[in-house]
Each structure stands twice: as structure tokens, then as C-alpha cells.
Enzyme design. Structure first.
Site, PDB file in Angstrom:
ATOM      1  N   GLN A   1      33.175  48.700   6.972  1.00 48.18           N
ATOM      2  CA  GLN A   1      33.142  47.268   6.676  1.00 48.18           C
ATOM      3  C   GLN A   1      31.784  46.897   6.091  1.00 48.18           C
ATOM      4  O   GLN A   1      30.760  47.408   6.542  1.00 48.18           O
ATOM      5  CB  GLN A   1      33.353  46.467   7.968  1.00 48.18           C
ATOM      6  CG  GLN A   1      34.706  46.690   8.598  1.00 48.18           C
ATOM      7  CD  GLN A   1      34.835  45.941   9.902  1.00 48.18           C
ATOM      8  OE1 GLN A   1      33.973  46.034  10.770  1.00 48.18           O
ATOM      9  NE2 GLN A   1      35.900  45.185  10.050  1.00 48.18           N
TER      10      GLN A   1
ATOM     11  N   ASP B   1      29.846  44.662   6.826  1.00 46.25           N
ATOM     12  CA  ASP B   1      29.859  43.757   7.968  1.00 46.25           C
ATOM     13  C   ASP B   1      28.521  43.049   8.150  1.00 46.25           C
ATOM     14  O   ASP B   1      27.482  43.577   7.748  1.00 46.25           O
ATOM     15  CB  ASP B   1      30.148  44.591   9.229  1.00 46.25           C
ATOM     16  CG  ASP B   1      30.899  43.799  10.272  1.00 46.25           C
ATOM     17  OD1 ASP B   1      31.131  42.603  10.058  1.00 46.25           O
ATOM     18  OD2 ASP B   1      31.239  44.391  11.314  1.00 46.25           O
TER      19      ASP B   1
ATOM     20  N   LYS C   1      39.398  32.075  11.803  1.00 46.32           N
ATOM     21  CA  LYS C   1      38.746  32.661  10.641  1.00 46.32           C
ATOM     22  C   LYS C   1      39.240  32.072   9.333  1.00 46.32           C
ATOM     23  O   LYS C   1      40.308  31.474   9.270  1.00 46.32           O
ATOM     24  CB  LYS C   1      38.954  34.171  10.634  1.00 46.32           C
ATOM     25  CG  LYS C   1      40.401  34.588  10.591  1.00 46.32           C
ATOM     26  CD  LYS C   1      40.507  36.105  10.524  1.00 46.32           C
ATOM     27  CE  LYS C   1      41.955  36.539  10.430  1.00 46.32           C
ATOM     28  NZ  LYS C   1      42.126  37.902   9.986  1.00 46.32           N
TER      29      LYS C   1
ATOM     30  N   CYS D   1      30.700  44.572  16.029  1.00 40.95           N
ATOM     31  CA  CYS D   1      30.077  43.424  16.705  1.00 40.95           C
ATOM     32  C   CYS D   1      29.346  43.785  17.998  1.00 40.95           C
ATOM     33  O   CYS D   1      28.203  43.363  18.173  1.00 40.95           O
ATOM     34  CB  CYS D   1      31.059  42.301  16.967  1.00 40.95           C
ATOM     35  SG  CYS D   1      32.679  42.452  16.251  1.00 40.95           S
TER      36      CYS D   1
ATOM     37  N   ARG E   1      40.491  52.771  13.495  1.00 42.36           N
ATOM     38  CA  ARG E   1      41.680  52.183  14.114  1.00 42.36           C
ATOM     39  C   ARG E   1      42.805  53.182  13.967  1.00 42.36           C
ATOM     40  O   ARG E   1      42.917  53.839  12.943  1.00 42.36           O
ATOM     41  CB  ARG E   1      42.095  50.887  13.394  1.00 42.36           C
ATOM     42  CG  ARG E   1      40.945  49.948  13.082  1.00 42.36           C
ATOM     43  CD  ARG E   1      40.899  48.756  14.019  1.00 42.36           C
ATOM     44  NE  ARG E   1      39.645  48.015  13.856  1.00 42.36           N
ATOM     45  CZ  ARG E   1      39.516  46.942  13.086  1.00 42.36           C
ATOM     46  NH1 ARG E   1      40.560  46.478  12.437  1.00 42.36           N
ATOM     47  NH2 ARG E   1      38.361  46.323  12.987  1.00 42.36           N
TER      48      ARG E   1
ATOM     49  N   HIS F   1      26.738  40.086  11.209  1.00 43.53           N
ATOM     50  CA  HIS F   1      26.908  39.111  12.282  1.00 43.53           C
ATOM     51  C   HIS F   1      25.743  38.159  12.262  1.00 43.53           C
ATOM     52  O   HIS F   1      24.597  38.575  12.200  1.00 43.53           O
ATOM     53  CB  HIS F   1      27.042  39.825  13.622  1.00 43.53           C
ATOM     54  CG  HIS F   1      28.315  40.612  13.707  1.00 43.53           C
ATOM     55  ND1 HIS F   1      28.381  41.948  13.404  1.00 43.53           N
ATOM     56  CD2 HIS F   1      29.588  40.221  13.996  1.00 43.53           C
ATOM     57  CE1 HIS F   1      29.628  42.355  13.515  1.00 43.53           C
ATOM     58  NE2 HIS F   1      30.383  41.335  13.871  1.00 43.53           N
TER      59      HIS F   1
ATOM     60  N   HIS G   1      31.128  36.197  12.219  1.00 40.26           N
ATOM     61  CA  HIS G   1      31.404  37.553  11.743  1.00 40.26           C
ATOM     62  C   HIS G   1      31.888  37.381  10.312  1.00 40.26           C
ATOM     63  O   HIS G   1      32.722  36.523  10.055  1.00 40.26           O
ATOM     64  CB  HIS G   1      32.562  38.215  12.483  1.00 40.26           C
ATOM     65  CG  HIS G   1      32.489  38.163  13.978  1.00 40.26           C
ATOM     66  ND1 HIS G   1      32.510  39.290  14.754  1.00 40.26           N
ATOM     67  CD2 HIS G   1      32.448  37.131  14.854  1.00 40.26           C
ATOM     68  CE1 HIS G   1      32.479  38.956  16.032  1.00 40.26           C
ATOM     69  NE2 HIS G   1      32.442  37.649  16.119  1.00 40.26           N
TER      70      HIS G   1
HETATM   71 ZN    ZN Z   1      32.379  41.301  14.227  1.00 35.50          ZN
END
Ligand code: ZN
Ligand code: ZN
Length: 773
Positions: free
Chosen positions: A495, A497, A582, A448, A477, A499, A628
Site C-alpha cells: 500500500q 500507505d 471512508k 496501521c 491477505r 497515517h 488512514h
Molecule cells: Zn491504516
């Protein structure tokens, strides 16, 4: 007359009961059948025994279930009778069965010491200490004794003792681990509870089923080693794993599923099918994608990328590291540093001081946290002289402080502000100030902040919104070593991912679009069976960033949307991301296991922390809202789950090797090579097995490798210009013209058709006996 208590029942009605009555009385007043079916009760969110008096249950004010808004009942205490149908009941049953197991073990093995025996996701265990150790051969005996206990159906009786008397009782019972537990974690409580069942008494918080006869079916599963209080410096015990259900049918279904799951284990199949590997030299929890696995992943990425283009997303790429400054702004650092790889500083003293600062700032810790941090220090090789030997929290802090002074001297860092400070919190503060001025980088824990910088790279107007930035972004992580597992728990993952930066008016449409996208993607892969969980913040926790107002706004909006979309959902307090609530999709795979996959999150907080803006139609600046979302979650985890879901037999469009050409006779090899080229030119992934091996052997090998189609070629096929098709699902389809096979397979790929062999026989449907020569 006794004081009264108002209960709110699940149907919303209320009921007045005397405070010295019990849940069982309420169940009986509702109906005899309910009372008979009752396992336990839920009072104010807490599961309790049916025979526990209401006045002995601590009734803290009920926490709101997250904006559900029924709001009736005033001060009424939420109350529910739990029966076999409620998931909470199963935990109660299983922990009760742990007592039954412990009781049986104590009857059979004198001198058994009991440690902890909780319910788990799939059953329960009890940690015990006994010499000689129990072996799996003892299971039938133990189960026999347990059956006797269940048949006697004696009640579980709860009683309380002041803590010193409780300790004396545990000493009388010769249960030294219980005594140690009381002296440690439990001494803060004025009284402790026990449960008695016949001759068996156990220090226990409960709750329990009314009597042992409620245990319908159970089975001892395995034995493993486990340390007392999970601490590797303490004594190793035996952990007896078992499971229990309300009836034999459920147990049978579970055992069948467990057996099926074992066959599908992605760690085993991943190796067997050469999809991925993990190398200790490269690092634990870091997936190395082998060519076949990389092919599957690439196909999934292409699938999503095409879908995103259609839906107005724009691709971006960002690096794997970012400045600490960036994550300080986002809130990822230092809040979540225990879950991250240590930061990289340019200053040679940076890393050492950073960790030491972290330890100093943590202050005096309780046992559990102390263990956690000690392990973290060990992992990151922060070797503080005198730390391990220190007995008290103060001594540990002092050791860290001396270590810091040593580092400062050795690296010639003056830092008078630190040296002048006299308390540990002050020192931690001053060290942090110094660290904040140092240039440092972090392996990125999330994408992000980088996407936010791209949003900020140019002025944005309301006409540009929504801005949808997508990236297969790899993040890191630091999961504990013990938690790592194959592809599903890893330290580096990518991810899928994206945004979205939207105006408040666009939130609903964009959230809906994302929910739809997740469902489309999951159903394409045959994962249509799902439930929806709405993760809300835990108002009591401090791990969230942002204002009350932002959170209320975001939670209200997200709940409105799931209601409007008409999805069944369960709100779950404490499951929010740290910046916003979420929606998670919990998917059930083809053998009934649940996996948390896609997620869509709503965030008012990061836009504020990063001061994001756009110019509105009114020519003023406004703040966008962020969404997200990641339909797969992570590529590693998702592919791991897909391997298990498909038992390694990927559908044609995803299979790393779609076709294998198998020759019967050496004379047909030239023709076979020409066929191979024809299919390759059309974009198929295939190989040819032209060895002089026996055909049955070649066919079995291709089957074990889960290749969807085999084209078998001999002189007969060569003469006719055909191929004999063997389908992984339907078996032998006979000889067909090449053009026809091409057309059929191309259609199957284009439609992303799912053709799976039924459960239990995946990949084993046919033994290839037909070709035995
Ligand atoms: Zn994010
Ligand atoms: Zn217990």
C-alpha cells in the site's frame, strides 16, 4: 375503505395510496409517460415489480441513508419509479432476460434442468444441466428463439404458493435442482414465489420487467463449467453467460468495450511486456515484479514520495510481521482471520490449536459458512479425523474436540481448564485463553498498528500535530484461490500507505489535503473521471469496532467535509472500514470501466484502542484522531490498472524503456553507441538494437514492446550528426539534431506529459512500413 400508506417520492413530497394499490398505479397517477417508461419500482430500498400490491411487500422500517438528514415525511415509505435510467433497472432487465434465455433453451433442448440464473455486473447467466451439453455453435439458434420470445412481449406474472405446494409444483415441472433448493435453503419460508411467462414457470424471487418486450438487445457470450451451489463436491453444470441492455446502442458500446478490455488485459500485457510474473513455486497471488515492472513501480513510488515530502509527510519503515498481541488490540485478529494467512506460534501446538479453536468458536454453522470453513481448513491443512464424514454440526464440533485432545496429549500440554470444560463454547473460550498467552506472530494485514507504535514511541504535544507517517508497506491477505486475478486480486500487496495523527480541529484541513492529493495523483495519470463514494457503517452488522458516539462523530464529520468540498458523492451503507467511515474514489478509465482506487478514512476508534495521547495547549492529555489514506490503494493493483488504462503504452516518464536506438547500417553502430551513451548520461532508460536484422523488423519489435521513441540511425544521420526520430504517437518526425531531441524528451518527462494513441489503435498506429527494405 382500504387502509392507506404514505409514500415519500424522490422530490421529498408525500403521497397517500391504498395498501392494495400497486406501484404501477402510482406511476400512472404521476403521469402516463412515466408509467410507460417504468421498469420496476423501489419501495423502501427494495426493488419490486410494478404490479406487486403494496400490502404484499414486507415493509421493515427504512434504514437511514447515512446522515442525509432531510428527515421529512415521518413514517412515509421511500418510493421511486425506476426507468431505464436507473442502474437497478438494468439488473431487473437482465434477470428477466435470463428467464427468456432459459425459456428458449427449454424449447430447443428437452429435459433441461435449471439451477440458478442471476444478473451479474456485466450481464447475467443461467446454470443448466442438459445432456448432451450445449455448445457455442448452438448460440444462434438460442438467440433466434429468444428474439421470438421478446417479440411476443408476454408479461411476467408473479404468483405465490405455500412452500409444500411450491415444492410439488417444481416436481411437476421436473426441476430437481429447484426441489433440492426448496428442501435446503428455502424450507424456512412459509411461501415461495414463481414467475410465469407463457408456458415457462420458474421458482424466483424476482423482480421482473413488466413484459419481455422491454428487452432491447441481448447477446449470448460464452459457456463455462460451474458447480451446483458453487460446491466442487456437487454436480458440474453448464453456465451460460449472456448480457442484455435496453437498446442496441448500449449493447454495441458494451461489446466494443469488452473487446478493447480484452486487448488491454494486464495479465496478457504483463507477460508480453515482461512486467511481472506469478510463479506457483513462489505462491499464488504473490506478484514477482520483473525488472521492467519494477521500474514502473519505482517511478510511481518516487513520484509519490516527492509529493509527500512537499506536503509535510515523514517516511517510516516497518517489518512484515507483528505480534498477535498487536492485532488483538487493533481488532484485526481474530475478527478477520479467515482473510489472513494463519498465524505463526512458537509453541509447536500453537498453529494446530489456533485453527481448531477458531473452528470450535464458530459453533454450528449454516451450509454456506460450513463450506467456507471447510475450504479454509483444507487450505491450511487442518486435517481433523472424522470431520468430513460428520453429518451434523454437533458431530463436526465433536470431531474437532477429539482432535484438540489428541494434539494436547501429543504435545504434552496439560491445560486442565480445557479438559474440564463441558460445552463447546466454554472449550473454545479456554483454548483461546491459553492461545492468548502464547507468543505468536501474524503476517501484517495492515500497517496501521505499526505506525501507531511509532507515534507512541515518544511523548506528543499539540505542537507536533499533525504527525504524518508514510510508508510503502507490504501487507498480506488470504484471498480465496478462485478470487485471485493477476495483479488486481492478490495475497500480498504494497500500500502507498500513510497515517495522520491529528487534533479534532485539524481533521477538516487534513482530510481536504488528502482529497486534493488523491485527485492530483490521479489526474497526473490521466484518471480525471471519477466519482466519490462515502462508505458508512451498516448499523445492523457486528463487524465494526468502537462506540456509537465515535461512529456518529466520524460519519457526520466525513459527510460534512465532502459537502463542503463540493464533490458529488453517494453514501453507501456497509462500505466503511471496520474502524471508521471512508471516502473512496471510483475512477473511470479511458474505455469507461470503473475501478475503486484512492481511499481516505477517518478513524476515532484505533486511537482509543491503543490509548493514543497528546498534550494539548491546556496542558492536559487529549486523544488524537487518525486518518488512514492510500491514493493508489496498492501498488500491485494500481500498476495492473495502469497497464490496462495505457494498454501497456506507458507515458514517457513512466515507460520502462523510453528510447530504443535502431541502426540501419552496421557502419553506423559506433555513432549509435555514442548517441546511446549521451542519452543514458542524461538519465534516460534506453537500449540499442544493433543487430544486422532488417530495419522494418527491428522497428516492429520496438513497437510491439511499446517503446515511446525510436531513434533510427544510418550513415546519413551519422554524417549529419542527427538522429531520425520515430514517435509512438505521431510516427516519423524526421532527422533532428541530438541536442534538440534531448531537450524535447527531457521536457516531456519533466511535465509527465500524457500522449496516448487514440483508443482502439493503441500500439498499432504505425506498422513501420516506411522502413521496409
Ligand atoms: Zn491504516
Ligand atoms: Zn428468476
Amino acid at each position: 375503505m382500504a387502509k392507506m400508506l404514505t409514500l415519500r417520492l424522490p422530490d421529498g413530497s408525500t403521497k397517500e395510496v391504498p395498501v392494495d394499490s400497486r406501484p404501477r398505479d402510482v406511476a400512472e397517477s404521476i403521469g402516463r409517460r412515466l408509467a410507460q417508461a417504468a421498469i420496476a419500482a423501489k419501495v423502501n430500498g427494495q426493488v419490486v415489480d410494478l404490479d406487486r400490491e403494496f400490502l404484499s411487500i414486507p415493509l421493515t422500517p427504512p434504514s437511514p441513508p447515512g446522515g442525509e438528514g432531510e428527515g421529512t415525511g415521518g413514517d412515509a415509505v421511500p418510493f421511486q419509479v425506476l426507468t431505464e435510467k436507473d442502474r437497478d433497472s438494468l439488473d431487473v432487465l437482465r434477470h428477466s432476460c435470463a428467464h427468456v434465455m432459459a425459456r428458449a433453451v427449454m424449447r430447443l433442448f428437452p429435459g433441461v434442468q435449471l439451477a440458478f440464473g442471476p444478473a451479474t455486473e456485466n450481464g447475467f447467466y443461467y446454470d443448466i444441466d442438459v445432456t448432451p451439453p450445449i455448445k457455442e455453435e448452438d448460440f444462434p439458434r438460442i438467440e433466434e428463439e429468444m428474439r421470438r420470445v421478446v417479440k411476443e412481449a408476454e408479461p411476467f406474472e408473479r404468483f405465490e404458493r405455500p412452500t409444500n405446494e411450491a415444492r410439488a409444483l417444481c416436481e411437476d415441472l421436473r426441476q430437481s435442482y429447484k426441489v433440492e433448493h426448496i428442501d435446503g435453503d428455502l424450507k424456512q419460508f412459509p411461501t415461495l414465489s414463481f414467475y410465469r411467462q407463457g408456458e415457462f414457470i420458474d421458482l424466483c424471487r424476482g423482480p421482473h420487467i413488466p413484459h419481455a418486450g422491454k428487452v432491447g438487445a441481448f447477446k449470448l457470450m460464452s459457456i463455462a463449467g460451474a458447480y451446483w451451489k458453487n460446491d466442487s463436491s456437487r454436480k458440474q453444470l453448464q453456465r451460460l453467460y449472456a448480457t442484455a441492455f435496453f437498446n442496441q446502442k448500449d449493447l454495441d458500446a458494451y461489446l466494443k468495450q469488452a473487446e478493447e478490455a480484452k486487448k488491454r488485459d494486464h495479465r496478457v500485457l504483463g507477460k508480453q511486456l515482461r512486467l511481472f510474473t506469478i510463479s506457483q513455486s513462489a505462491g499464488s497471488g504473490l506478484i514477482l515484479w520483473m525488472p521492467r515492472g519494477a521500474t514502473v513501480r519505482g517511478l510511481l513510488e518516487t513520484f509519490i514520495k516527492e509529493e509527500l515530502l512537499k506536503r509535510g509527510y515523514e517516511p517510516v519503515y516497518t517489518p512484515h510481521i507483528g505480534r498477535l498481541e498487536l492485532y488483538r488490540t487493533s481488532g484485526h485478529f481474530p475478527y478477520y482471520r479467515d482473510a489472513q494467512y494463519p498465524p505463526m506460534y512458537f509453541h509447536p501446538a500453537g498453529s494446530a490449536l489456533d485453527l481448531a479453536q477458531h473452528r470450535l468458536a464458530a459453533g454450528v454453522l449454516d451450509d454456506a459458512k460450513q463450506q467456507d470453513l471447510a475450504r479454509y481448513m483444507e487450505l491450511t491443512r487442518l486435517d481433523v479425523p472424522g470431520y468430513k464424514e460428520a453429518k451434523t454440526g454437533e458431530q463436526r464440533l465433536e470431531a474437532v474436540h477429539r482432535y484438540i485432545l489428541g494434539v494436547l496429549d501429543a504435545m504434552s500440554v496439560e491445560l486442565p481448564a480445557y479438559r474440564e470444560a463441558s460445552t463447546y463454547p466454554e472449550r473454545a473460550q479456554r483454548l483461546l485463553a491459553w492461545l492468548s498467552e502464547q507468543e505468536g506472530y501474524l503476517l501484517k494485514p495492515m500497517n496501521c498498528p505499526h505506525h501507531i507504535q511509532i507515534y507512541k514511541a515518544e511523548p506528543r504535544s499539540y505542537r507536533d500535530l499533525p504527525v504524518r507517517l508514510a510508508e510503502f508497506g507490504t501487507v498480506y491477505r488470504y484471498e480465496q484461490t478462485g478470487e485471485l486475478s493477476g495483479m488486481t486480486r492478490v495475497r500480498g500487496f504494497t500500500q502507498d500507505d500513510a497515517h495522520l495523527f491529528v487534533t479534532p480541529e485539524q481533521i477538516e484541513a487534513e482530510m481536504r489535503g488528502n482529497i486534493e492529493l488523491v485527485l492530483f495523483i490521479l489526474s497526473t495519470l490521466g484518471l480525471q473521471d471519477y466519482r466519490v463514494r462515502v462508505g458508512l457503517r451498516d448499523p445492523k452488522s457486528n463487524k465494526y469496532v468502537g462506540s456509537e458516539e465515535n461512529w456518529n462523530n466520524a460519519e457526520r464529520t466525513i459527510l460534512d467535509i465532502v459537502k463542503n468540498v463540493g464533490m458529488n458523492y453517494t453514501p453507501e451503507v456497509g462500505e466503511a472500514a471496520f474502524y471508521g467511515p471512508k471516502i473512496d474514489f471510483v475512477v473511470r478509465d479511458c474505455i469507461g470501466r470503473e475501478w475503486q482506487l484512492g481511499t481516505v478514512q477517518l478513524d476515532y476508534n484505533l486511537p482509543e484502542r491503543f490509548q493514543l495521547e497528546y498534550v494539548g495547549a491546556d496542558n492536559r492529555t487529549h486523544r488524537p484522531v487518525m486518518i488512514h489514506r492510500a491514493p493508489f490503494g496498492s501498488m500491485e493493483r494500481f500498476v495492473g490498472i495502469l497497464i490496462e488504462h495505457f494498454a501497456g503504452a506507458f507515458p514517457l516518464w513512466l515507460a520502462p524503456e523510453q528510447i530504443r536506438i535502431v541502426t540501419i547500417s552496421e557502419k553506423a553502430v559506433d555513432y549509435a553507441r555514442a548517441v546511446e551513451k549521451t542519452f543514458r548520461d542524461k538519465g534516460f532508460r534506453l537500449s540499442g538494437d544493433y543487430r544486422a536484422e532488417k530495419i522494418g523488423h527491428k522497428v516492429r519489435e520496438a513497437q510491439l514492446e511499446k517503446v515511446p521513441y525510436m531513434l533510427v540511425i544510418g550513415e546519413k544521420e551519422q554524417a549529419a550528426g542527427t538522429v531520425a526520430v520515430r514517435d509512438r504517437v505521431d510516427g516519423d518526425l524526421g532527422a533532428k539534431p541530438i541536442a534538440k531531441v534531448l531537450e524535447d524528451l527531457q521536457r516531456e518527462v519533466a511535465e509527465k506529459r500524457l500522449r496516448q494513441i487514440s483508443i482502439g489503435t493503441a500500439g498499432l498506429a504505425d506498422t513501420g512500413a516506411k522502413y521496409q527494405d
